[in-house]
Design a protein around this motif. Structure first.
Motif, PDB file in Angstrom:
ATOM      1  N   ALA A 374       5.445   1.771   8.157  1.00 33.27           N
ATOM      2  CA  ALA A 374       5.168   1.893   9.589  1.00 33.27           C
ATOM      3  C   ALA A 374       3.791   2.506   9.831  1.00 33.27           C
ATOM      4  CB  ALA A 374       6.234   2.769  10.230  1.00 33.27           C
ATOM      5  N   VAL A 375       3.180   2.066  10.929  1.00 35.30           N
ATOM      6  CA  VAL A 375       1.834   2.546  11.277  1.00 35.30           C
ATOM      7  C   VAL A 375       1.831   4.075  11.335  1.00 35.30           C
ATOM      8  CG1 VAL A 375       0.098   2.535  13.112  1.00 35.30           C
ATOM      9  CG2 VAL A 375       1.363   0.461  12.589  1.00 35.30           C
ATOM     10  N   GLN A 376       2.904   4.626  11.880  1.00 33.24           N
ATOM     11  CA  GLN A 376       2.973   6.075  12.088  1.00 33.24           C
ATOM     12  C   GLN A 376       3.022   6.856  10.780  1.00 33.24           C
ATOM     13  OE1 GLN A 376       4.896   3.845  13.557  1.00 33.24           O
ATOM     14  NE2 GLN A 376       4.165   3.929  15.651  1.00 33.24           N
ATOM     15  N   ASP A 377       3.444   6.199   9.702  1.00 33.72           N
ATOM     16  CA  ASP A 377       3.581   6.909   8.424  1.00 33.72           C
ATOM     17  C   ASP A 377       2.347   6.777   7.550  1.00 33.72           C
ATOM     18  OD1 ASP A 377       6.089   7.237   9.388  1.00 33.72           O
ATOM     19  OD2 ASP A 377       7.030   5.747   8.093  1.00 33.72           O
ATOM     20  N   CYS A 378       1.254   6.314   8.122  1.00 28.36           N
ATOM     21  CA  CYS A 378       0.086   6.009   7.303  1.00 28.36           C
ATOM     22  C   CYS A 378      -0.991   7.084   7.398  1.00 28.36           C
ATOM     23  CB  CYS A 378      -0.489   4.654   7.692  1.00 28.36           C
ATOM     24  SG  CYS A 378       0.667   3.334   7.367  1.00 28.36           S
ATOM     25  N   GLY A 379      -0.595   8.261   7.827  1.00 28.53           N
ATOM     26  CA  GLY A 379      -1.575   9.333   8.010  1.00 28.53           C
ATOM     27  C   GLY A 379      -2.270   9.774   6.740  1.00 28.53           C
ATOM     28  N   ALA A 385      -7.427   0.480   7.338  1.00 26.55           N
ATOM     29  CA  ALA A 385      -7.305  -0.977   7.443  1.00 26.55           C
ATOM     30  C   ALA A 385      -6.124  -1.495   6.632  1.00 26.55           C
ATOM     31  CB  ALA A 385      -8.594  -1.638   6.987  1.00 26.55           C
ATOM     32  N   GLU A 386      -5.690  -0.699   5.658  1.00 29.86           N
ATOM     33  CA  GLU A 386      -4.558  -1.109   4.811  1.00 29.86           C
ATOM     34  C   GLU A 386      -3.273  -1.321   5.631  1.00 29.86           C
ATOM     35  OE1 GLU A 386      -3.808   1.486   1.519  1.00 29.86           O
ATOM     36  OE2 GLU A 386      -5.869   1.317   0.834  1.00 29.86           O
ATOM     37  N   VAL A 387      -3.180  -0.619   6.757  1.00 30.50           N
ATOM     38  CA  VAL A 387      -1.978  -0.711   7.595  1.00 30.50           C
ATOM     39  C   VAL A 387      -1.755  -2.150   8.054  1.00 30.50           C
ATOM     40  CG1 VAL A 387      -0.880   0.153   9.689  1.00 30.50           C
ATOM     41  CG2 VAL A 387      -2.366   1.638   8.383  1.00 30.50           C
ATOM     42  N   ASN A 392       1.073  -5.461   3.773  1.00 32.53           N
ATOM     43  CA  ASN A 392       1.939  -4.525   4.510  1.00 32.53           C
ATOM     44  C   ASN A 392       2.679  -5.213   5.662  1.00 32.53           C
ATOM     45  OD1 ASN A 392       3.031  -1.928   4.901  1.00 32.53           O
ATOM     46  ND2 ASN A 392       1.618  -1.576   6.595  1.00 32.53           N
ATOM     47  N   LEU A 393       2.448  -6.505   5.832  1.00 34.10           N
ATOM     48  CA  LEU A 393       3.102  -7.209   6.938  1.00 34.10           C
ATOM     49  C   LEU A 393       4.139  -8.179   6.390  1.00 34.10           C
ATOM     50  CD1 LEU A 393      -0.028  -8.050   9.115  1.00 34.10           C
ATOM     51  CD2 LEU A 393       1.533  -6.157   9.423  1.00 34.10           C
ATOM     52  N   CYS A 394       5.137  -8.444   7.205  1.00 35.49           N
ATOM     53  CA  CYS A 394       6.109  -9.464   6.812  1.00 35.49           C
ATOM     54  C   CYS A 394       6.754 -10.069   8.056  1.00 35.49           C
ATOM     55  CB  CYS A 394       7.100  -8.874   5.823  1.00 35.49           C
ATOM     56  SG  CYS A 394       8.727  -8.602   6.370  1.00 35.49           S
ATOM     57  N   LEU A 395       7.084 -11.335   7.938  1.00 36.19           N
ATOM     58  CA  LEU A 395       7.757 -12.014   9.045  1.00 36.19           C
ATOM     59  C   LEU A 395       9.255 -11.770   8.907  1.00 36.19           C
ATOM     60  CD1 LEU A 395       5.913 -15.412   9.270  1.00 36.19           C
ATOM     61  CD2 LEU A 395       6.312 -13.874  11.163  1.00 36.19           C
ATOM     62  N   ILE A 396       9.896 -11.437   9.984  1.00 37.54           N
ATOM     63  CA  ILE A 396      11.321 -11.118   9.889  1.00 37.54           C
ATOM     64  C   ILE A 396      12.068 -11.726  11.070  1.00 37.54           C
ATOM     65  CG2 ILE A 396      11.010  -8.843  10.972  1.00 37.54           C
ATOM     66  CD1 ILE A 396      13.164  -7.797   8.982  1.00 37.54           C
ATOM     67  N   ILE A 397      13.212 -12.309  10.754  1.00 36.54           N
ATOM     68  CA  ILE A 397      14.033 -12.958  11.773  1.00 36.54           C
ATOM     69  C   ILE A 397      14.898 -11.898  12.441  1.00 36.54           C
ATOM     70  CG2 ILE A 397      16.068 -14.455  12.002  1.00 36.54           C
ATOM     71  CD1 ILE A 397      14.858 -16.449  10.199  1.00 36.54           C
ATOM     72  N   GLU A 398      15.102 -12.026  13.752  1.00 33.66           N
ATOM     73  CA  GLU A 398      16.117 -11.200  14.410  1.00 33.66           C
ATOM     74  C   GLU A 398      17.475 -11.781  14.048  1.00 33.66           C
ATOM     75  OE1 GLU A 398      15.614  -8.497  15.702  1.00 33.66           O
ATOM     76  OE2 GLU A 398      13.629  -8.426  16.563  1.00 33.66           O
ATOM     77  N   PRO A 399      18.523 -11.020  13.867  1.00 31.48           N
ATOM     78  CA  PRO A 399      18.658  -9.585  14.128  1.00 31.48           C
ATOM     79  C   PRO A 399      18.288  -8.684  12.958  1.00 31.48           C
ATOM     80  CG  PRO A 399      20.765 -10.488  13.522  1.00 31.48           C
ATOM     81  CD  PRO A 399      19.804 -11.620  13.459  1.00 31.48           C
ATOM     82  N   TYR A 400      17.697  -9.246  11.880  1.00 30.52           N
ATOM     83  CA  TYR A 400      17.396  -8.405  10.721  1.00 30.52           C
ATOM     84  C   TYR A 400      16.312  -7.377  11.044  1.00 30.52           C
ATOM     85  CZ  TYR A 400      20.278 -11.854   8.514  1.00 30.52           C
ATOM     86  OH  TYR A 400      21.333 -12.669   8.222  1.00 30.52           O
ATOM     87  N   HIS A 401      15.414  -7.745  11.963  1.00 27.72           N
ATOM     88  CA  HIS A 401      14.380  -6.804  12.399  1.00 27.72           C
ATOM     89  C   HIS A 401      15.035  -5.620  13.111  1.00 27.72           C
ATOM     90  CE1 HIS A 401      10.415  -6.038  14.718  1.00 27.72           C
ATOM     91  NE2 HIS A 401      10.398  -5.433  13.557  1.00 27.72           N
TER      92      HIS A 401
END
Lengths: 601, 136
Positions: A374-379, A385-387, A392-401
């Motif tokens: 999560a962006v918030q955990d990248c302190g 830019a790694e965020v 660090n990204l992935c496509l996810i179908i609802e309701p799994y998101h």
């Protein structure tokens, strides 16, 4: 009330099985359905066909796929029910009363149960240390993610966290009168150093000094700007470019956001795999094809209309009645993009939508882009830019998101340290379409291993005051050709010499700060100053050597020319001789044959 | 509200739920109050009468148990959110980073960071708040 709520949720998930069928025994029954003994051969002819040797594996495979999908749907329904119970006060109270425990303990127990449930399906819940990010850096990350910049409107009715600095407010064009772009040292702003970590912002860097001049921000004031000031500078410039005639001018487009770039990059590499998963999950292939088209073209993953490919009789009747189509168009003709645009503008898009057997427009799953960390955990990161990097990204179908965020918890204090609970999705997973690995696509975008962003190399290159031609995140300076290197070295020497000469004439030495190590050029300046005569002598010597070199070069060129003419002459001579020799040989052959013929006669 | 829907209609690429009947809205309201959430604002009720939630490009405005989209359910989202302990708030939508919530105490629509619960923006009108979260 609870009963009604359950009814509502059942309706919300129509393709999933009823909650009554969710017991483990039932699930196991569905799995073992494919393992039942095959029917006897003397049954009807259709069954015989099914049990033929060549059809056997196909049937077996499709049965297994159905089982997997059924199991998947059951698992999703169980998890969904668990999440609902966890957040349902009445259920937690009842649970606490039954097991004689505190309400908080009961909630924690349910939470752990859910975490265990999710872990068994491959979604690992972990507690990790939380490093909070400053608000300004979050603002930059969001801009990079969406590729847009919002207007900072301080006069709007409600309050806003985005505050422009006093330095920016005091800007005026008079402050930058006579200022050149070269006067700005972009690296002197701590905020822009974070901005330039992102490839997309680095590409905008060249225009920044000009924008600052236009805004009236002097080079001294530039160092004191905050992230909101700089985003406002970008907004003021790009709003005119992105929406010149728009009514709402709240958001300007800067570049294609990381989110859309990721979707495009993903589909370029995983088209077939995505088709397979969508097919296995039972989505209409027309939806899948439209989805792929939109992912490729715009980087978007949902919410589009699935349009029929060809006209039907009903469509033509409706549209011709509205005079939206010319009378020449027949049944079966393809629906062109222009026609779609015209029909959409007239508000009759519903007429040409692709529909299923029951006549409803075709829809598909909701696909979202999820930040694995999560962006918030990248302190703790040094390169922010790694965020937004693809890994660090992935496509996810609802309701799994929805499931992936179901156990999110922040601010769990343990002394001075803060921890968060997060559900972790596999490091290399680029597409998450279900708990089963069959519904997932793993793809290593390779940024972490192959082309790591070499900040030192980049910084060294930047310090040498060379402009970046390639704004790639993982770009490293290429090796310079030897000739270019030589020329650059010569140029540098010349410049240094010219500088020294001018300094000698001015007889002025700039002071060197004590606490700072002197730079290369300054070191040279500190050396004993040569007299004018010596410099003149040296100049003469250099010019003499240059003349000598030029003379030699001229001679060499002439010699080369001579050599080339000689070589050409020699080549043509060889050609003539060989031709001559050939002719002589031919003549000899003719004479010989004639002689032999004469002898025969 | 008319202007909001004019803006929303410009984007064809959206999932929009069919309008909800009054009974369902009343049930959801009751459940929200039971869960110690603020009741839905008048403007949002009007919105629900016209459409039962919208999702567009990773952002969503919640509806009442919209068909096939559990994650767009208003009551469920409010139960699960870390803001559920604030009786003055009711969450109406979200994007990847923020929630759109209504603060009944301040009579303001607020854009709240999902993680640190910081109020980033405030709007007195529903239209700019919805357009902000949907990024239109």
């Amino acid at each position: 009330m609870v009963k009604r709520r359950v009814e509502k949720l059942d309706g919300a998930f129509p393709d999933f099985v009823n909650e009554a069928d969710l017991s483990l025994d039932q699930i196991l029954d569905t799995i073992s359905a494919s393992n039942l003994p095959l029917p006897e051969p003397e049954q009807n002819s259709q069954d015989e066909k099914i049990n033929r040797f060549e059809d056997f594996y196909q049937n077996k495979i499709s049965e297994t796929c159905d089982d997997i999908l059924m199991l998947e749907k059951n698992a999703a329904t169980i998890v969904q029910a668990d999440i609902e119970n966890l957040y349902k006060g009445s259920f937690v109270r009842e649970f606490a009363a039954r097991y004689h425990m505190d309400e908080n303990d009961a909630r924690e127990k349910l939470r752990l149960d859910l975490a265990g449930q999710l872990q068994s399906w491959g979604m690992k819940c972990i507690n990790k240390r939380h490093y909070a990010l400053p608000r300004e850096i979050k603002h930059i990350i969001r801009m990079d993610f969406y590729g847009t910049v919002d207007k900072i409107d301080e006069k709007k009715d409600g309050r806003s966290s985005k505050k422009l600095s006093d330095t920016y407010r005091r800007r005026s064009p008079e402050k930058t009168a006579g200022t050149k772009p070269a006067d700005y040292n972009l690296g002197s702003s701590p905020v822009w150093i974070v901005f330039r970590q992102f490839r997309s912002f680095r590409l905008l860097e060249r225009n920044l000094p000009e924008l600052l001049i236009k805004e009236g921000v002097s080079p001294q004031d530039y160092k004191r700007l905050n992230a909101y000031d700089l985003s406002q500078v970008l907004y003021n410039h790009y709003i005119t470019k992105s929406k010149p005639d728009a009514e709402r001018k709240e958001r300007a487009n800067l570049f294609l956001g990381a989110k859309y770039r990721f979707v495009k990059a993903f589909i370029r590499r995983n088209k077939t795999a995505l088709r397979r998963i969508m097919d296995m999950r039972g989505y209409d292939h027309r939806y899948t094809e439209t989805l792929i088209k939109h992912m490729e073209q715009y980087g978007v993953t949902g919410g589009f209309d699935v349009i029929e490919k060809n006209y039907t009789q009903e469509m033509l009747e409706e549209l011709k009645k509205r005079k939206l189509l010319s009378p020449e168009i027949k049944v079966g003709d393809p629906i062109t993009d222009d026609q779609i645009a015209r029909i959409k503008a007239a508000g009759f898009i519903g007429t040409i939508l692709a529909r299923d057997e029951s006549g409803n427009p075709i829809t598909g799953p909701e696909l979202n882009v999820h930040h694995k960390v999560a962006v918030q955990d990248c302190g703790e990161k040094t390169n922010f830019a790694e965020v937004n990097q693809f890994k660090n990204l992935c496509l996810i179908i609802e309701p799994y998101h929805f499931f992936a965020h179901s156990l999110d918890r922040t601010g769990m204090a343990n002394g001075a340290e803060y921890y968060v609970s997060r559900i972790e999705i596999g490091e290399d997973v680029a597409f998450y379409g279900g708990f089963n690995k069959l519904f997932q696509i793993e793809y290593d975008f390779g940024q972490s291993r192959t082309g790591l962003y070499n900040r030192n190399a980049l910084d060294a290159f930047r310090n040498s005051k060379r402009l970046l031609d390639t704004g790639d995140e993982y770009w490293q300076p290429d090796k310079m050709p030897r000739r270019q290197k030589k020329a650059a070295k010569k140029l540098k020497q010349k410049q240094a010499l010219a500088e020294k000469n001018t300094q000698n004439t001015n007889n002025a030495v700039p002071p060197v700060p004590i606490n700072r190590p002197p730079e290369k050029d300054e070191e040279i300046i500190e050396k004993p100053v040569r007299t004018k005569e010596k410099a003149a002598q040296r100049r003469d010597k250099i010019s003499r050597k240059k003349d000598e070199y030029m003379r030699l070069r001229k001679n060499l060129i002439e010699k080369r020319k001579q050599y080339l003419t000689l070589r050409a002459a020699k080549k043509s001579a060889i050609k003539t001789i060989s031709r001559f020799e050939d002719e002589r040989k031919l003549e000899k052959l003719i004479q010989y044959t004639m002689k032999s013929q004469g002898r025969k006669r | 509200m008319k202007r909001l829907f004019e803006n929303l209609n410009k984007i064809s690429s959206r999932h929009q739920g069919k309008p909800v009947n009054v009974q369902k809205i009343i049930l959801a309201q009751k459940e929200l109050v039971q869960n110690r959430n603020a009741s839905l604002p008048h403007d949002f009720l009007e919105f629900l009468h016209r459409c039962n939630g919208i999702s567009y490009d990773g952002a969503a405005i919640f509806g009442i148990a919209p068909e096939g989209r559990i994650f767009l359910d208003l009551v469920q989202a409010n139960k699960m959110s870390p803001l559920s302990g604030f009786p003055e708030l009711v969450i109406l939508g979200c994007d990847e980073f923020d929630y759109l919530a209504y603060n009944a105490k301040r009579h303001q629509y607020q854009i709240i960071d999902k993680e640190d619960s910081e109020v980033l923006e405030e709007y007195s009108d529903i239209e700019p708040a919805i357009l902000h979260i949907l990024k239109i």
